[in-house]
Design a protein around this motif. Sequence first.
Motif, short mmCIF file in Angstrom:
data_model
loop_
_atom_site.label_atom_id
_atom_site.label_comp_id
_atom_site.label_asym_id
_atom_site.label_seq_id
_atom_site.Cartn_x
_atom_site.Cartn_y
_atom_site.Cartn_z
N UNK A 28 0.84 -1.20 0.00
CA UNK A 28 0.00 0.00 0.00
C UNK A 28 0.87 1.24 0.00
N UNK A 29 0.43 2.24 -0.74
CA UNK A 29 1.21 3.48 -0.89
C UNK A 29 0.34 4.67 -0.53
N UNK A 30 0.81 5.47 0.43
CA UNK A 30 0.18 6.74 0.76
C UNK A 30 0.92 7.81 -0.02
N UNK A 31 0.31 8.29 -1.12
CA UNK A 31 0.99 9.23 -2.01
C UNK A 31 1.07 10.64 -1.43
N UNK A 62 -3.07 -0.97 -3.07
CA UNK A 62 -3.88 0.18 -2.71
C UNK A 62 -3.08 1.47 -2.68
N UNK A 63 -3.66 2.52 -3.25
CA UNK A 63 -3.08 3.86 -3.21
C UNK A 63 -4.04 4.78 -2.47
N UNK A 197 -7.86 -6.28 -8.26
CA UNK A 197 -8.57 -6.10 -6.98
C UNK A 197 -7.96 -4.99 -6.13
N UNK A 198 -6.93 -4.31 -6.66
CA UNK A 198 -6.36 -3.19 -5.94
C UNK A 198 -7.24 -1.95 -6.06
N UNK A 199 -7.08 -1.03 -5.12
CA UNK A 199 -7.97 0.14 -5.07
C UNK A 199 -7.19 1.44 -4.95
#
Length: 259
Positions: A28-31, A62-63, A197-199
Amino acid sequence: MTIGSGIHVPVMLNEVLDHLNLKKDGTYVDCTFGKGGHSRAILKELKKEEHLKELGIKEVDGFLLDLGLSSNQLAEEQRGFSYRLSSPLDMRISQEIRLTAEDIINNYSYERLADIFYHFGEERKARVIARKICHRRQKEKITNSEQLVGIVASCFSHKTNKHPARKVFQALRIFINNELENLTKSLEIALKYLAIDGRIIVISYHSLEDRIVKQIFKKRALSNNFQIITKKPLIPTPKELSENHRSRSAKMRVIVRKV
């Protein structure tokens, strides 16, 4: 976002966690890490943090893009983001950017100022404000936010609940930091890396950002490779609004990759 105590309060935290569809072994990446409120909550669930370039990751589950400035950023007097403080007209998020709000206000033509205020701030009095700025700067250089607020406020005859300078300050910040183009590029990169299935979750705070997110998500959904989860944007609950007034303009949109 941040409230008075200096504690960072991530906007729509429960909704973010619900819609990320977290996997224990997911990436998961918090941009828009900022104060990291959302990231800390995600890492608490997953116990790990990874970086795309450093680890050569090809897919992300997930981003998150939270596009709001924190109260701490707004309160940094040398930045000039806030129309409620008397500070230098800077408005650069990064010092690597050369152009400042002072440069624009004192050197751009009447026509260009009006275009910036209208297109990036959706300010209906853009031409009136631009004309008054050009008139004032002939008498004295405009160097701080207090001067600019005074000029903008003088263009409005009726008081409203919203600050008269908010759209002009928004327009200058967006233009200087190239925010809309950067948002578009970030979303395109995120869509490219997104796993099946990524969001992607985007929390925006004004109509210009929300419109870009809506249009990009809609275009991708037409290919049948992606599905929009939020037919209408999610907004904060009444409880969250009462606890964190800065969340009042937040809108959250979510897209998932199906194939």
